[in-house]
Write a protein that holds these residues in place. Structure first.
Motif, PDB file in Angstrom:
ATOM      1  N   ASN A   1       0.896  -0.993   0.546  1.00 50.30           N
ATOM      2  CA  ASN A   1      -0.009   0.442   0.310  1.00 50.30           C
ATOM      3  C   ASN A   1       0.850   0.955  -0.125  1.00 50.30           C
ATOM      4  O   ASN A   1       2.314   1.117   0.620  1.00 50.30           O
ATOM      5  CB  ASN A   1      -0.805  -0.030   1.244  1.00 50.30           C
ATOM      6  CG  ASN A   1      -1.809  -0.835   1.135  1.00 50.30           C
ATOM      7  OD1 ASN A   1      -2.627  -1.486   1.568  1.00 50.30           O
ATOM      8  ND2 ASN A   1      -3.493  -0.334  -0.182  1.00 50.30           N
TER       9      ASN A   1
ATOM     10  N   ASP B   1     -11.206   2.339 -11.158  1.00 42.68           N
ATOM     11  CA  ASP B   1     -10.926   0.530 -11.611  1.00 42.68           C
ATOM     12  C   ASP B   1      -9.219  -0.165  -9.917  1.00 42.68           C
ATOM     13  O   ASP B   1      -9.441  -1.319  -9.793  1.00 42.68           O
ATOM     14  CB  ASP B   1     -11.335  -0.332 -11.571  1.00 42.68           C
ATOM     15  CG  ASP B   1     -10.760  -0.742 -12.604  1.00 42.68           C
ATOM     16  OD1 ASP B   1     -10.001   0.533 -13.147  1.00 42.68           O
ATOM     17  OD2 ASP B   1     -10.426  -1.276 -13.928  1.00 42.68           O
TER      18      ASP B   1
ATOM     19  N   VAL C   1      -7.121  -0.904  -7.068  1.00 40.71           N
ATOM     20  CA  VAL C   1      -7.456  -1.565  -5.774  1.00 40.71           C
ATOM     21  C   VAL C   1      -6.470  -1.028  -5.194  1.00 40.71           C
ATOM     22  O   VAL C   1      -5.601  -0.494  -5.267  1.00 40.71           O
ATOM     23  CB  VAL C   1      -6.091  -2.639  -6.258  1.00 40.71           C
ATOM     24  CG1 VAL C   1      -6.611  -3.452  -4.872  1.00 40.71           C
ATOM     25  CG2 VAL C   1      -7.120  -3.612  -7.546  1.00 40.71           C
ATOM     26  N   ARG C   2      -7.389  -0.907  -3.894  1.00 39.44           N
ATOM     27  CA  ARG C   2      -6.994   0.543  -2.694  1.00 39.44           C
ATOM     28  C   ARG C   2      -6.724  -0.488  -1.397  1.00 39.44           C
ATOM     29  O   ARG C   2      -5.654  -0.028  -0.503  1.00 39.44           O
ATOM     30  CB  ARG C   2      -8.409   0.976  -1.685  1.00 39.44           C
ATOM     31  CG  ARG C   2      -8.595   1.906  -3.558  1.00 39.44           C
ATOM     32  CD  ARG C   2      -9.550   3.069  -3.567  1.00 39.44           C
ATOM     33  NE  ARG C   2      -9.986   3.826  -4.607  1.00 39.44           N
ATOM     34  CZ  ARG C   2      -9.325   4.730  -4.533  1.00 39.44           C
ATOM     35  NH1 ARG C   2      -8.595   5.484  -4.379  1.00 39.44           N
ATOM     36  NH2 ARG C   2      -9.979   5.891  -6.031  1.00 39.44           N
ATOM     37  N   THR C   3      -6.539  -2.263  -1.375  1.00 43.86           N
ATOM     38  CA  THR C   3      -5.768  -2.292  -0.469  1.00 43.86           C
ATOM     39  C   THR C   3      -5.390  -3.690  -1.030  1.00 43.86           C
ATOM     40  O   THR C   3      -5.843  -4.611  -1.818  1.00 43.86           O
ATOM     41  CB  THR C   3      -7.197  -2.766   0.302  1.00 43.86           C
ATOM     42  OG1 THR C   3      -7.844  -4.066   0.376  1.00 43.86           O
ATOM     43  CG2 THR C   3      -7.736  -1.301   1.180  1.00 43.86           C
TER      44      THR C   3
ATOM     45  N   GLU D   1      -4.763  -6.637   0.390  1.00 38.49           N
ATOM     46  CA  GLU D   1      -6.387  -7.322   0.896  1.00 38.49           C
ATOM     47  C   GLU D   1      -6.891  -8.764  -0.257  1.00 38.49           C
ATOM     48  O   GLU D   1      -7.547  -9.279  -0.495  1.00 38.49           O
ATOM     49  CB  GLU D   1      -7.162  -7.581   2.076  1.00 38.49           C
ATOM     50  CG  GLU D   1      -6.873  -7.280   3.872  1.00 38.49           C
ATOM     51  CD  GLU D   1      -5.598  -6.241   3.347  1.00 38.49           C
ATOM     52  OE1 GLU D   1      -6.133  -5.222   2.717  1.00 38.49           O
ATOM     53  OE2 GLU D   1      -4.889  -6.480   4.175  1.00 38.49           O
ATOM     54  N   GLU D   2      -7.122  -7.027  -1.026  1.00 37.29           N
ATOM     55  CA  GLU D   2      -7.957  -7.505  -2.297  1.00 37.29           C
ATOM     56  C   GLU D   2      -7.487  -8.282  -3.457  1.00 37.29           C
ATOM     57  O   GLU D   2      -8.500  -9.166  -4.400  1.00 37.29           O
ATOM     58  CB  GLU D   2      -8.363  -5.684  -2.822  1.00 37.29           C
ATOM     59  CG  GLU D   2     -10.025  -4.989  -2.015  1.00 37.29           C
ATOM     60  CD  GLU D   2      -9.937  -3.754  -2.586  1.00 37.29           C
ATOM     61  OE1 GLU D   2     -10.646  -3.725  -3.838  1.00 37.29           O
ATOM     62  OE2 GLU D   2      -9.214  -2.836  -2.779  1.00 37.29           O
ATOM     63  N   VAL D   3      -6.276  -8.459  -3.718  1.00 36.88           N
ATOM     64  CA  VAL D   3      -5.394  -8.870  -4.405  1.00 36.88           C
ATOM     65  C   VAL D   3      -4.474  -9.828  -3.718  1.00 36.88           C
ATOM     66  O   VAL D   3      -4.382 -11.087  -4.679  1.00 36.88           O
ATOM     67  CB  VAL D   3      -4.533  -7.978  -5.128  1.00 36.88           C
ATOM     68  CG1 VAL D   3      -5.372  -7.150  -5.941  1.00 36.88           C
ATOM     69  CG2 VAL D   3      -3.596  -7.360  -4.033  1.00 36.88           C
TER      70      VAL D   3
ATOM     71  N   LYS E   1      -5.261 -14.173  -5.527  1.00 36.95           N
ATOM     72  CA  LYS E   1      -5.529 -13.859  -6.679  1.00 36.95           C
ATOM     73  C   LYS E   1      -4.520 -14.083  -8.292  1.00 36.95           C
ATOM     74  O   LYS E   1      -3.113 -14.049  -7.165  1.00 36.95           O
ATOM     75  CB  LYS E   1      -5.972 -12.534  -7.060  1.00 36.95           C
ATOM     76  CG  LYS E   1      -7.430 -12.459  -6.211  1.00 36.95           C
ATOM     77  CD  LYS E   1      -8.372 -11.256  -6.951  1.00 36.95           C
ATOM     78  CE  LYS E   1      -9.663 -11.242  -5.890  1.00 36.95           C
ATOM     79  NZ  LYS E   1     -10.777 -10.419  -6.493  1.00 36.95           N
TER      80      LYS E   1
ATOM     81  N   HIS F   1      -8.456  -3.268 -11.286  1.00 35.70           N
ATOM     82  CA  HIS F   1      -9.588  -4.850 -10.824  1.00 35.70           C
ATOM     83  C   HIS F   1      -9.313  -5.967 -12.055  1.00 35.70           C
ATOM     84  O   HIS F   1      -9.102  -6.830 -12.069  1.00 35.70           O
ATOM     85  CB  HIS F   1     -10.838  -4.052 -10.411  1.00 35.70           C
ATOM     86  CG  HIS F   1     -10.838  -4.442  -9.046  1.00 35.70           C
ATOM     87  ND1 HIS F   1     -10.680  -5.233  -7.620  1.00 35.70           N
ATOM     88  CD2 HIS F   1     -11.206  -2.961  -8.043  1.00 35.70           C
ATOM     89  CE1 HIS F   1     -10.501  -4.488  -6.775  1.00 35.70           C
ATOM     90  NE2 HIS F   1     -10.781  -2.954  -7.183  1.00 35.70           N
TER      91      HIS F   1
ATOM     92  N   ASP G   1      -9.817 -14.737 -10.257  1.00 35.03           N
ATOM     93  CA  ASP G   1      -9.646 -15.405  -9.368  1.00 35.03           C
ATOM     94  C   ASP G   1      -8.947 -16.935  -9.625  1.00 35.03           C
ATOM     95  O   ASP G   1      -8.601 -17.445  -8.534  1.00 35.03           O
ATOM     96  CB  ASP G   1     -11.434 -15.288  -8.633  1.00 35.03           C
ATOM     97  CG  ASP G   1     -12.265 -13.997  -8.505  1.00 35.03           C
ATOM     98  OD1 ASP G   1     -11.239 -13.184  -7.865  1.00 35.03           O
ATOM     99  OD2 ASP G   1     -12.871 -13.879  -8.561  1.00 35.03           O
TER     100      ASP G   1
END
Length: 282
Positions: free
Chosen positions: A59, A70, A72-74, A76-78, A81, A95, A100
């Motif tokens: 981050n 779109d 990604v800001r955290t 944990e989101e990626v 993946k 994104h 996934d």
């Protein structure tokens, strides 16, 4: 008109307008630009299909102005993946760049719809395949020396504009998608090139493969939109060479006549026996 021409009034209006801009509009604009937000940035190279781990991203705080929606800001989101495209250190993660599930190996083969086929052509000499410079998406012409034993070197009209969908090394790895990339080893040279073709084109390619002399010439490399124009021109030519009604008539002529039937049983070589029906007497 006299009022407008009054220089004093015009001067005062300009002063008031400049004050509004300086003390009202400009601070609001600067405030929007100076806003900060956190996003995810790549810190080490990520290849297509790699699972994204925490050590690959971090981050960081950046200006919020004009960021993609779109992004990604955290982390944990990626985390966990898979990369849909290759990314290098310093890239923002969107994104649309992650999935996934890992990309399927040889994904281009899963996009076939039945209208066209994937056919591979051997590159028997380094020069025959553009010296290893071909990549997926290229438009090539297939040159046939001594085409059909006629003594002439030609580009068959069926193979004037053909799309390359893969270039594969002899090890089986795609040579132009960085599969099995190892910087400590020398780059593998291509062994085959896979083309997207119709059934009519595939038959001619099979002839050239058997002859062992096809040569590939690069026609176009660039945007998908422009490449599609070459493919459309080739499809139009194929319709002229192989009208649908003629193809259907040829297919019907190759069907087994109704007067024959397949007899249960096999020959000594294991192939089915097909005999004509006996006509009734009288």
């Amino acid at each position: 008109m006299g009022f407008i021409k009054n220089r004093t009034v015009i001067g005062l209006l300009c002063i008031v307008l400049s004050l509004v801009i300086c003390f009202a509009v400009t601070p609001l604009f600067n405030n929007s630009i100076s806003k900060k937000t956190e996003i995810v940035r790549v810190v080490k190279q990520i290849k297509i299909g790699d699972e994204i781990t925490r050590d690959m991203v971090k981050n960081v705080e950046v200006g919020a102005y004009n960021l993609p929606e779109d992004v990604v800001r955290t982390v944990e989101e990626v985390t966990g993946k898979y990369a849909s495209i290759a990314m290098v250190s310093g890239d923002y993660i969107l994104h649309s760049k992650v999935a996934d599930e890992p990309a399927a190996e040889n994904a281009y083969l899963y996009s076939l719809t039945g209208e066209k086929q994937a056919v591979s052509l051997s590159i028997r000499a380094f020069a025959n395949g553009l010296s290893g410079k071909l990549i997926s998406g290229d438009i090539v012409s297939v040159i046939a020396p001594d085409y059909r034993k006629q003594g002439a070197t030609v580009i068959p009209p069926e193979l004037q504009y053909v799309e390359v969908i893969a270039v594969t090394a002899n090890s089986g790895y795609d040579a132009n998608t960085a599969e099995n990339e190892n910087k400590e080893e020398e780059k593998e040279l291509p062994g085959t090139v896979t083309l997207l073709v119709t059934s009519e084109q595939s038959k001619i390619l099979a002839e050239l493969e058997a002859a062992g002399k096809p040569h590939l010439a690069l026609v176009y490399r660039g945007s998908r939109e422009n490449a599609a124009k070459f493919v459309e021109a080739q499809d139009t030519k194929l319709l002229e060479l192989y009208p649908p009604e003629v193809v259907e008539e040829e297919a019907e002529s190759r069907q087994i006549p109704e007067e024959t039937q397949e007899v249960a049983g096999e020959t000594e070589h294991g192939s089915p026996v097909i005999l004509p029906l006996e006509q009734e007497e009288g």
